[in-house]
Scaffold this active site. Structure first.
Site, short mmCIF file in Angstrom:
data_model
loop_
_atom_site.label_atom_id
_atom_site.label_comp_id
_atom_site.label_asym_id
_atom_site.label_seq_id
_atom_site.Cartn_x
_atom_site.Cartn_y
_atom_site.Cartn_z
N LYS A 85 6.74 -8.61 7.57
CA LYS A 85 5.65 -7.73 7.14
C LYS A 85 5.25 -6.85 8.31
O LYS A 85 4.93 -7.33 9.41
CB LYS A 85 4.48 -8.61 6.70
CG LYS A 85 3.64 -8.04 5.60
CD LYS A 85 2.75 -9.15 5.04
CE LYS A 85 1.70 -8.59 4.12
NZ LYS A 85 0.73 -9.62 3.74
O1 G3P Z 1 -1.91 -9.47 0.84
C1 G3P Z 1 -2.99 -8.77 1.37
C2 G3P Z 1 -4.25 -9.45 1.02
O2 G3P Z 1 -4.27 -10.72 1.63
C3 G3P Z 1 -5.50 -8.74 1.34
O3 G3P Z 1 -6.43 -9.27 0.48
O4 G3P Z 1 -8.62 -9.97 -0.32
O5 G3P Z 1 -8.23 -9.65 2.14
O6 G3P Z 1 -8.34 -7.69 0.61
P1 G3P Z 1 -8.00 -9.12 0.76
#
Ligand code: G3P
Length: 221
Positions: A83
């Site tokens: 990633k």
């Molecule tokens: O895969 C990316 C994700 O983990 C981000 O999610 O909920 O932190 O915006 P969030």
């Protein structure tokens, strides 16, 4: 539609993997920071448990540091997808890693232009963060629709991986648009499985069966 779990929690990964629901995993430094175990041990274990692609993120921000980390992360297993953040040096790394046969997932994508750039550089996946766009007052799903359409117009082979998913309706919308993958926090996968009418229906089936058993004490089948 493929379902990935967006977590570094081994218990959740094992639970849903045993149900056959996990096509892959995405992790990031924040998700790893929430777990007690050593991050290297967690990553090694995830790669061992899950057969599908496992995205492990670099933390370097220069070309050299990203390449060095990518090569180290790839040693965890064949199914590792590296990633890489959406940065100019990141795109250089994506191109080089593709030449080396290493798959990449370009993360922190917030515009269709960024998705096009990542695809042109050779990313295997692009990750639009839709929940964070919604939080900022922009419609995250509009971005997914734009990316899917552009990739389809030009037959780009990069997969659209919908990330930062916040609720089950995001999953339905992403599926209707034709996004290739959704990556879900484990609680959302749990919510997708549940429906109050399922619980109510099961309770009534079991209660009715108790009546049948009372009326036929020697019942066996
Ligand atoms: O895969 C990316 C994700 O983990 C981000 O999610 O909920 O932190 O915006 P969030």
């Amino acid at each position: 539609m493929k379902i990935f779990l967006d977590t570094a929690n081994l218990e959740s990964i094992k639970k849903y993997n045993d149900m056959g629901l996990v096509d892959g995993i995405t992790t990031n430094p924040t998700l790893l920071s929430r777990e007690k175990e050593n991050p290297a041990q967690i990553m090694r274990e995830i790669v061992r448990i899950v057969k599908g692609p496992v995205s492990l993120e670099v933390v370097g921000t220069t070309y050299d540091s990203m390449m060095e980390e990518a090569h180290r992360l790839k040693k965890y297993g064949k199914n590792v997808v590296v990633k890489i953040p959406m940065l100019p040096d990141g795109m250089r790394a994506v191109k080089k890693l593709k030449e080396e046969g290493i798959e990449t997932n370009v993360t922190l994508v917030f515009s269709a232009n960024q998705a096009v750039i990542a695809a042109k550089a050779g990313a295997s996946y692009v990750s639009p963060f839709i929940g964070r766009l919604d939080d900022a007052g922009q419609d995250g799903m509009t971005l997914v629709r734009e990316i899917v359409q552009i990739f389809s117009n030009y037959k780009f082979t990069t997969n659209v991986l919908v990330a930062s998913v916040r609720h089950p309706m995001h999953v339905i919308e992403a599926g209707k648009i034709g996004a290739h993958v959704v990556t879900l926090p484990p609680d959302i996968l749990g919510k997708m499985m549940a429906h109050p009418l399922t619980d109510k229906g099961l309770a009534s089936f079991l209660a009715d069966w108790e009546k049948v058993k009372k009326e036929n004490p020697n019942l066996s089948f």
